[in-house]
Design a protein around this motif. Structure first.
Motif, PDB file in Angstrom:
ATOM      1  N   ARG A 103      -4.728  -5.064   6.592  1.00 37.07           N
ATOM      2  CA  ARG A 103      -4.475  -3.831   7.351  1.00 37.07           C
ATOM      3  C   ARG A 103      -5.751  -3.042   7.654  1.00 37.07           C
ATOM      4  O   ARG A 103      -5.809  -2.310   8.623  1.00 37.07           O
ATOM      5  CB  ARG A 103      -3.498  -2.930   6.605  1.00 37.07           C
ATOM      6  CG  ARG A 103      -2.102  -3.456   6.609  1.00 37.07           C
ATOM      7  CD  ARG A 103      -1.173  -2.483   5.966  1.00 37.07           C
ATOM      8  NE  ARG A 103       0.192  -2.980   6.045  1.00 37.07           N
ATOM      9  CZ  ARG A 103       1.221  -2.383   5.531  1.00 37.07           C
ATOM     10  NH1 ARG A 103       1.060  -1.248   4.890  1.00 37.07           N
ATOM     11  NH2 ARG A 103       2.426  -2.903   5.647  1.00 37.07           N
ATOM     12  N   SER A 104      -6.752  -3.180   6.808  1.00 39.47           N
ATOM     13  CA  SER A 104      -8.007  -2.438   7.011  1.00 39.47           C
ATOM     14  C   SER A 104      -9.096  -3.305   7.623  1.00 39.47           C
ATOM     15  O   SER A 104     -10.131  -2.790   8.042  1.00 39.47           O
ATOM     16  CB  SER A 104      -8.501  -1.875   5.673  1.00 39.47           C
ATOM     17  OG  SER A 104      -7.582  -0.935   5.162  1.00 39.47           O
ATOM     18  N   PRO A 129      -5.863   8.250  14.414  1.00 45.33           N
ATOM     19  CA  PRO A 129      -5.419   9.577  13.970  1.00 45.33           C
ATOM     20  C   PRO A 129      -6.083   9.912  12.632  1.00 45.33           C
ATOM     21  O   PRO A 129      -6.441   9.019  11.858  1.00 45.33           O
ATOM     22  CB  PRO A 129      -3.901   9.415  13.786  1.00 45.33           C
ATOM     23  CG  PRO A 129      -3.537   8.162  14.511  1.00 45.33           C
ATOM     24  CD  PRO A 129      -4.757   7.308  14.555  1.00 45.33           C
ATOM     25  N   ASN A 130      -6.255  11.189  12.363  1.00 44.84           N
ATOM     26  CA  ASN A 130      -6.953  11.658  11.155  1.00 44.84           C
ATOM     27  C   ASN A 130      -6.443  11.011   9.871  1.00 44.84           C
ATOM     28  O   ASN A 130      -7.224  10.517   9.062  1.00 44.84           O
ATOM     29  CB  ASN A 130      -6.821  13.176  11.054  1.00 44.84           C
ATOM     30  CG  ASN A 130      -8.158  13.850  10.976  1.00 44.84           C
ATOM     31  OD1 ASN A 130      -9.193  13.235  11.239  1.00 44.84           O
ATOM     32  ND2 ASN A 130      -8.129  15.116  10.628  1.00 44.84           N
ATOM     33  N   TYR A 183      -8.661   8.429   7.390  1.00 48.75           N
ATOM     34  CA  TYR A 183      -9.015   8.673   5.989  1.00 48.75           C
ATOM     35  C   TYR A 183      -8.347   7.685   5.036  1.00 48.75           C
ATOM     36  O   TYR A 183      -8.903   7.350   4.000  1.00 48.75           O
ATOM     37  CB  TYR A 183      -8.723  10.121   5.599  1.00 48.75           C
ATOM     38  CG  TYR A 183      -9.768  11.041   6.188  1.00 48.75           C
ATOM     39  CD1 TYR A 183     -11.062  11.060   5.688  1.00 48.75           C
ATOM     40  CD2 TYR A 183      -9.482  11.851   7.272  1.00 48.75           C
ATOM     41  CE1 TYR A 183     -12.051  11.862   6.230  1.00 48.75           C
ATOM     42  CE2 TYR A 183     -10.460  12.667   7.834  1.00 48.75           C
ATOM     43  CZ  TYR A 183     -11.734  12.665   7.306  1.00 48.75           C
ATOM     44  OH  TYR A 183     -12.700  13.457   7.850  1.00 48.75           O
ATOM     45  N   ARG A 184      -7.170   7.186   5.376  1.00 51.75           N
ATOM     46  CA  ARG A 184      -6.513   6.178   4.549  1.00 51.75           C
ATOM     47  C   ARG A 184      -7.360   4.894   4.526  1.00 51.75           C
ATOM     48  O   ARG A 184      -7.618   4.327   3.473  1.00 51.75           O
ATOM     49  CB  ARG A 184      -5.098   5.902   5.084  1.00 51.75           C
ATOM     50  CG  ARG A 184      -4.278   5.010   4.204  1.00 51.75           C
ATOM     51  CD  ARG A 184      -2.806   4.930   4.618  1.00 51.75           C
ATOM     52  NE  ARG A 184      -2.570   4.626   6.016  1.00 51.75           N
ATOM     53  CZ  ARG A 184      -2.183   5.516   6.941  1.00 51.75           C
ATOM     54  NH1 ARG A 184      -1.967   6.775   6.595  1.00 51.75           N
ATOM     55  NH2 ARG A 184      -1.988   5.154   8.189  1.00 51.75           N
ATOM     56  N   HIS A 185      -7.840   4.469   5.687  1.00 55.53           N
ATOM     57  CA  HIS A 185      -8.678   3.265   5.741  1.00 55.53           C
ATOM     58  C   HIS A 185     -10.058   3.529   5.143  1.00 55.53           C
ATOM     59  O   HIS A 185     -10.641   2.637   4.518  1.00 55.53           O
ATOM     60  CB  HIS A 185      -8.785   2.751   7.174  1.00 55.53           C
ATOM     61  CG  HIS A 185      -7.510   2.151   7.669  1.00 55.53           C
ATOM     62  ND1 HIS A 185      -6.988   0.973   7.167  1.00 55.53           N
ATOM     63  CD2 HIS A 185      -6.622   2.586   8.592  1.00 55.53           C
ATOM     64  CE1 HIS A 185      -5.847   0.703   7.770  1.00 55.53           C
ATOM     65  NE2 HIS A 185      -5.597   1.669   8.639  1.00 55.53           N
ATOM     66  N   ALA A 186     -10.582   4.733   5.301  1.00 52.92           N
ATOM     67  CA  ALA A 186     -11.890   5.075   4.704  1.00 52.92           C
ATOM     68  C   ALA A 186     -11.816   4.909   3.194  1.00 52.92           C
ATOM     69  O   ALA A 186     -12.742   4.370   2.575  1.00 52.92           O
ATOM     70  CB  ALA A 186     -12.292   6.502   5.072  1.00 52.92           C
ATOM     71  N   LYS A 187     -10.715   5.348   2.601  1.00 52.95           N
ATOM     72  CA  LYS A 187     -10.556   5.231   1.142  1.00 52.95           C
ATOM     73  C   LYS A 187     -10.503   3.763   0.712  1.00 52.95           C
ATOM     74  O   LYS A 187     -11.159   3.363  -0.257  1.00 52.95           O
ATOM     75  CB  LYS A 187      -9.285   5.954   0.708  1.00 52.95           C
ATOM     76  CG  LYS A 187      -9.069   5.947  -0.783  1.00 52.95           C
ATOM     77  CD  LYS A 187      -7.834   6.726  -1.170  1.00 52.95           C
ATOM     78  CE  LYS A 187      -7.779   6.816  -2.673  1.00 52.95           C
ATOM     79  NZ  LYS A 187      -6.510   6.546  -3.235  1.00 52.95           N
ATOM     80  N   VAL A 188      -9.762   2.955   1.432  1.00 45.43           N
ATOM     81  CA  VAL A 188      -9.655   1.525   1.097  1.00 45.43           C
ATOM     82  C   VAL A 188     -11.012   0.846   1.245  1.00 45.43           C
ATOM     83  O   VAL A 188     -11.456   0.097   0.367  1.00 45.43           O
ATOM     84  CB  VAL A 188      -8.604   0.829   1.998  1.00 45.43           C
ATOM     85  CG1 VAL A 188      -8.668  -0.682   1.850  1.00 45.43           C
ATOM     86  CG2 VAL A 188      -7.208   1.336   1.680  1.00 45.43           C
ATOM     87  N   LEU A 189     -11.696   1.102   2.347  1.00 47.99           N
ATOM     88  CA  LEU A 189     -12.946   0.402   2.656  1.00 47.99           C
ATOM     89  C   LEU A 189     -14.097   0.814   1.741  1.00 47.99           C
ATOM     90  O   LEU A 189     -15.021   0.035   1.520  1.00 47.99           O
ATOM     91  CB  LEU A 189     -13.308   0.600   4.125  1.00 47.99           C
ATOM     92  CG  LEU A 189     -12.334  -0.067   5.101  1.00 47.99           C
ATOM     93  CD1 LEU A 189     -12.644   0.325   6.536  1.00 47.99           C
ATOM     94  CD2 LEU A 189     -12.338  -1.573   4.923  1.00 47.99           C
ATOM     95  N   ILE A 191     -16.832   4.246   6.490  1.00 48.28           N
ATOM     96  CA  ILE A 191     -16.596   4.458   7.915  1.00 48.28           C
ATOM     97  C   ILE A 191     -16.721   5.923   8.310  1.00 48.28           C
ATOM     98  O   ILE A 191     -16.684   6.243   9.494  1.00 48.28           O
ATOM     99  CB  ILE A 191     -15.232   3.886   8.371  1.00 48.28           C
ATOM    100  CG1 ILE A 191     -14.069   4.606   7.699  1.00 48.28           C
ATOM    101  CG2 ILE A 191     -15.181   2.382   8.141  1.00 48.28           C
ATOM    102  CD1 ILE A 191     -12.693   4.225   8.253  1.00 48.28           C
ATOM    103  N   THR A 192     -16.903   6.815   7.322  1.00 43.98           N
ATOM    104  CA  THR A 192     -17.112   8.233   7.664  1.00 43.98           C
ATOM    105  C   THR A 192     -18.535   8.473   8.147  1.00 43.98           C
ATOM    106  O   THR A 192     -18.830   9.501   8.731  1.00 43.98           O
ATOM    107  CB  THR A 192     -16.808   9.167   6.471  1.00 43.98           C
ATOM    108  OG1 THR A 192     -17.738   8.904   5.420  1.00 43.98           O
ATOM    109  CG2 THR A 192     -15.383   8.977   5.980  1.00 43.98           C
TER     110      THR A 192
END
Length: 185
Positions: free
Chosen positions: A106-107, A125-126, A130-136, A143-144
């Motif tokens: 998914r990421s 979307p925000n 942030y959900r994918h940023a946390k996983v990655l 990714i931020t």
């Protein structure tokens, strides 16, 4: 944690407990009056020296029982430095060929887009961003932070590895004599 940079040569991170700064040493030496013909400047430039500093704020000093100067020891300072700079030991794995295979499906597409230089804040979307940023982050990918990627024609570059030569201004004999005096020859 707040992040910032000054030009291309220095970066900083700050929170309520400390400020961590890193900068390219030879560029900073020039800003403080060093000349380009100074052997120390030349050596720092050739070696790619990066200086790291930490400013401890009252909150962290209080937690470490170091508000009173008599409680500050070299051992405590070294320990804090190593703890606070541990992040620099994290390896950027984005150039590993199999990194995408290790990321959850998914990421994975978001990691690939970021690695290609896409600004995911503009695409997602925000909450999703942030959900994918946390996983990655668990895979060494942030990714931020914008990815500075530019397409170039393919070029072969040969890197020659060779032993580091000591600077001309450094003398082992002087060091040996100083050591012998120190140990009481």
């Amino acid at each position: 944690m707040k992040k910032g940079r000054a030009g291309d040569e220095s970066v900083w991170w700050s929170n309520t407990r400390h400020m961590l700064k890193a900068y390219i040493k030879h560029i900073e030496m020039l800003k403080h009056g060093c000349t380009e013909d100074d052997p120390a400047y030349q050596w720092c430039k050739e070696q790619g020296v990066v200086r790291v500093e930490i400013e401890l704020k009252r909150r962290l000093l209080n937690d470490l029982d170091m508000v009173d100067i008599k409680n500050i020891t070299d051992e405590k300072l070294v320990k804090v430095f190593h703890e606070q700079t541990e992040i620099f030991n994290a390896v950027d794995r984005t150039d590993e060929p199999d990194i995408l295979d290790a990321i959850p499906p998914r990421s994975r597409i978001h990691a690939a887009a970021w690695m290609a230089g896409q600004d995911l804040r503009q695409l997602l979307p925000n909450g999703t961003f942030y959900r994918h940023a946390k996983v990655l982050r668990d895979y060494g990918i942030d990714i931020t932070e914008p990815r500075n990627v530019e397409s170039f024609p393919v070029k072969v570059r040969i890197v020659e590895m060779k032993p580091l030569q000591m600077p001309d201004w450094y003398s082992l004999e002087d060091q040996h004599e100083s050591h012998l005096k120190a140990v009481g020859e």
